[in-house]
Every structure is written in structure tokens, then in C-alpha cells.
Design a protein around this motif. Structure first.
Motif, PDB file in Angstrom:
ATOM      1  N   VAL A  76       6.253  -7.247  -3.270  1.00 22.53           N
ATOM      2  CA  VAL A  76       5.211  -6.368  -3.796  1.00 22.53           C
ATOM      3  C   VAL A  76       5.188  -6.426  -5.319  1.00 22.53           C
ATOM      4  CG1 VAL A  76       4.524  -3.952  -4.029  1.00 22.53           C
ATOM      5  CG2 VAL A  76       5.133  -4.866  -1.792  1.00 22.53           C
ATOM      6  N   LYS A  77       6.353  -6.436  -5.936  1.00 23.56           N
ATOM      7  CA  LYS A  77       6.419  -6.543  -7.399  1.00 23.56           C
ATOM      8  C   LYS A  77       5.814  -7.869  -7.868  1.00 23.56           C
ATOM      9  CE  LYS A  77      10.341  -3.521  -8.043  1.00 23.56           C
ATOM     10  NZ  LYS A  77      11.774  -3.417  -8.263  1.00 23.56           N
ATOM     11  N   GLU A  78       6.131  -8.954  -7.159  1.00 20.01           N
ATOM     12  CA  GLU A  78       5.582 -10.263  -7.511  1.00 20.01           C
ATOM     13  C   GLU A  78       4.066 -10.286  -7.344  1.00 20.01           C
ATOM     14  OE1 GLU A  78       7.588 -13.327  -5.293  1.00 20.01           O
ATOM     15  OE2 GLU A  78       9.550 -12.657  -5.992  1.00 20.01           O
ATOM     16  N   MET A  79       3.567  -9.613  -6.305  1.00 14.64           N
ATOM     17  CA  MET A  79       2.127  -9.580  -6.064  1.00 14.64           C
ATOM     18  C   MET A  79       1.406  -8.805  -7.164  1.00 14.64           C
ATOM     19  SD  MET A  79       2.018  -9.169  -1.945  1.00 14.64           S
ATOM     20  CE  MET A  79       0.271  -9.419  -1.752  1.00 14.64           C
ATOM     21  N   ASP A  80       2.074  -7.823  -7.741  1.00 14.68           N
ATOM     22  CA  ASP A  80       1.480  -7.069  -8.838  1.00 14.68           C
ATOM     23  C   ASP A  80       1.375  -7.910 -10.103  1.00 14.68           C
ATOM     24  OD1 ASP A  80       1.105  -4.822  -7.324  1.00 14.68           O
ATOM     25  OD2 ASP A  80       2.916  -3.804  -8.033  1.00 14.68           O
TER      26      ASP A  80
ATOM     27  N   ASN B   4       0.800  -1.217   0.000  1.00 13.04           N
ATOM     28  CA  ASN B   4       0.000   0.000   0.000  1.00 13.04           C
ATOM     29  C   ASN B   4       0.838   1.274   0.000  1.00 13.04           C
ATOM     30  OD1 ASN B   4      -3.079  -0.596   0.346  1.00 13.04           O
ATOM     31  ND2 ASN B   4      -1.972  -2.164   1.476  1.00 13.04           N
ATOM     32  N   ALA B   5       2.129   1.153   0.279  1.00 11.69           N
ATOM     33  CA  ALA B   5       2.995   2.331   0.377  1.00 11.69           C
ATOM     34  C   ALA B   5       3.750   2.628  -0.910  1.00 11.69           C
ATOM     35  CB  ALA B   5       3.977   2.146   1.530  1.00 11.69           C
ATOM     36  N   ILE B   6       3.504   1.857  -1.949  1.00 12.61           N
ATOM     37  CA  ILE B   6       4.217   2.061  -3.208  1.00 12.61           C
ATOM     38  C   ILE B   6       4.040   3.487  -3.712  1.00 12.61           C
ATOM     39  CG2 ILE B   6       4.213   1.469  -5.673  1.00 12.61           C
ATOM     40  CD1 ILE B   6       3.780  -1.378  -4.908  1.00 12.61           C
ATOM     41  N   ASP B   7       2.821   3.994  -3.620  1.00 13.44           N
ATOM     42  CA  ASP B   7       2.537   5.339  -4.124  1.00 13.44           C
ATOM     43  C   ASP B   7       2.651   6.400  -3.027  1.00 13.44           C
ATOM     44  OD1 ASP B   7       0.344   4.724  -2.597  1.00 13.44           O
ATOM     45  OD2 ASP B   7      -1.138   5.084  -4.170  1.00 13.44           O
ATOM     46  N   GLY B   8       3.286   6.037  -1.909  1.00  8.10           N
ATOM     47  CA  GLY B   8       3.462   6.978  -0.809  1.00  8.10           C
ATOM     48  C   GLY B   8       2.294   7.019   0.156  1.00  8.10           C
TER      49      GLY B   8
END
Length: 143
Positions: free
Chosen positions: A131-135, A19-23
Motif C-alpha cells: 500500500v505504501k508503494e502504491m501511494d 482502502n482501509a488505511i483510514d479505517g
């Protein structure tokens, strides 16, 4: 395998990283709901992780938990060692105090390989990579 506290800590860290990828910052209620955890229990875990500088938080209407650049690179092995210590990675599979290379228990050699494989997997499981893998694939954090 890990304590319930450790399981929730790992799931919370992944959820926050996602959830923090976009800040964005995420609140305790959203984290508890997102990882299927009791709210009061995850709040205590996050407070502990915050004291240990593994997760950051801010108060106020736009507050919540987030990860800074350093925290987003934390491995799950680091989370496990912080919460449960390194006993899983160093201890005897049967819980014997005397088990060692020179005095092995009946499962010593087999468990040694499992410990090492698990440690390697968790060290390679960095939050930013997960997180990249989850995307890219349908992975989830709830039961």
C-alpha cells in the motif's frame, strides 16, 4: 501460475488494505469493480478469507471488509498458501510426484531457484508495504 481464485484473493487483499488505511470499510461491489472480478466469485473468496481470519467484515449500512492491524501485515505468500496451498513452493515444475533432489526432473534445479525467488518475493510483499508503494508510484490492480 496461481489459480484464478488465488489471483483474485491477492488483488482483493491489496485493494482492501489500500482502502482501509483510514479505517474505511469496503463493500463487495467496490472490491469487485476495483479489481475487475466477478462480484459473486469475489464474495465467496472474501467469505473464505474471513473464516480464516485474514480479512474482517462487519454488516450493516456502514459495513464492509477491512483489515485489522495483524491482517494488514499479511504477506502475499500467506495468501497464496491459504488459497492454493504450498504446492507451487514445493512441487515439481513438471508436476511429477517422484521429482526430488535425489531423483530430479529435467528442470528441477532451474525451477527450484524460481520457486525460492518467488517465495522470497511474496514473503516480502506484505500488504502494508504494498500500500505504501502504491501511494508512491502509479501501480494498479485492474487488467
Amino acid at each position: 501460475m496461481f489459480s484464478k481464485t488465488c489471483e483474485y484473493a491477492m488483488r482483493a487483499m491489496i485493494f482492501i488494505a489500500q482502502n482501509a488505511i483510514d479505517g474505511s470499510k469496503v463493500g463487495v461491489k467496490a472490491i469487485a469493480s476495483g479489481i475487475d472480478s466477478p462480484e459473486h466469485f469475489i464474495a465467496k473468496i472474501l467469505q473464505d478469507l474471513g473464516r480464516k481470519n485474514m480479512v474482517q467484515s462487519s454488516k450493516g449500512p456502514n459495513g464492509g471488509f477491512y483489515l485489522d492491524e495483524r491482517s494488514s501485515k499479511i504477506s502475499l505468500a500467506h495468501v497464496v498458501k491459504t488459497i492454493d496451498g504450498d504446492k507451487f513452493f514445493t512441487g515439481c515444475g513438471l508436476g511429477l510426484n517422484q521429482c526430488s533432489e535425489s531423483n530430479p526432473c529435467p528442470i528441477h534445479n532451474q525451477f527450484k531457484k524460481i520457486r525460492q525467488d518467488t517465495l522470497t518475493m511474496l514473503e516480502n510483499a506484505r500488504l502494508d508495504r504494498l500500500v505504501k508503494e502504491m501511494d508512491l508510484s502509479p501501480l494498479f490492480l485492474k487488467r
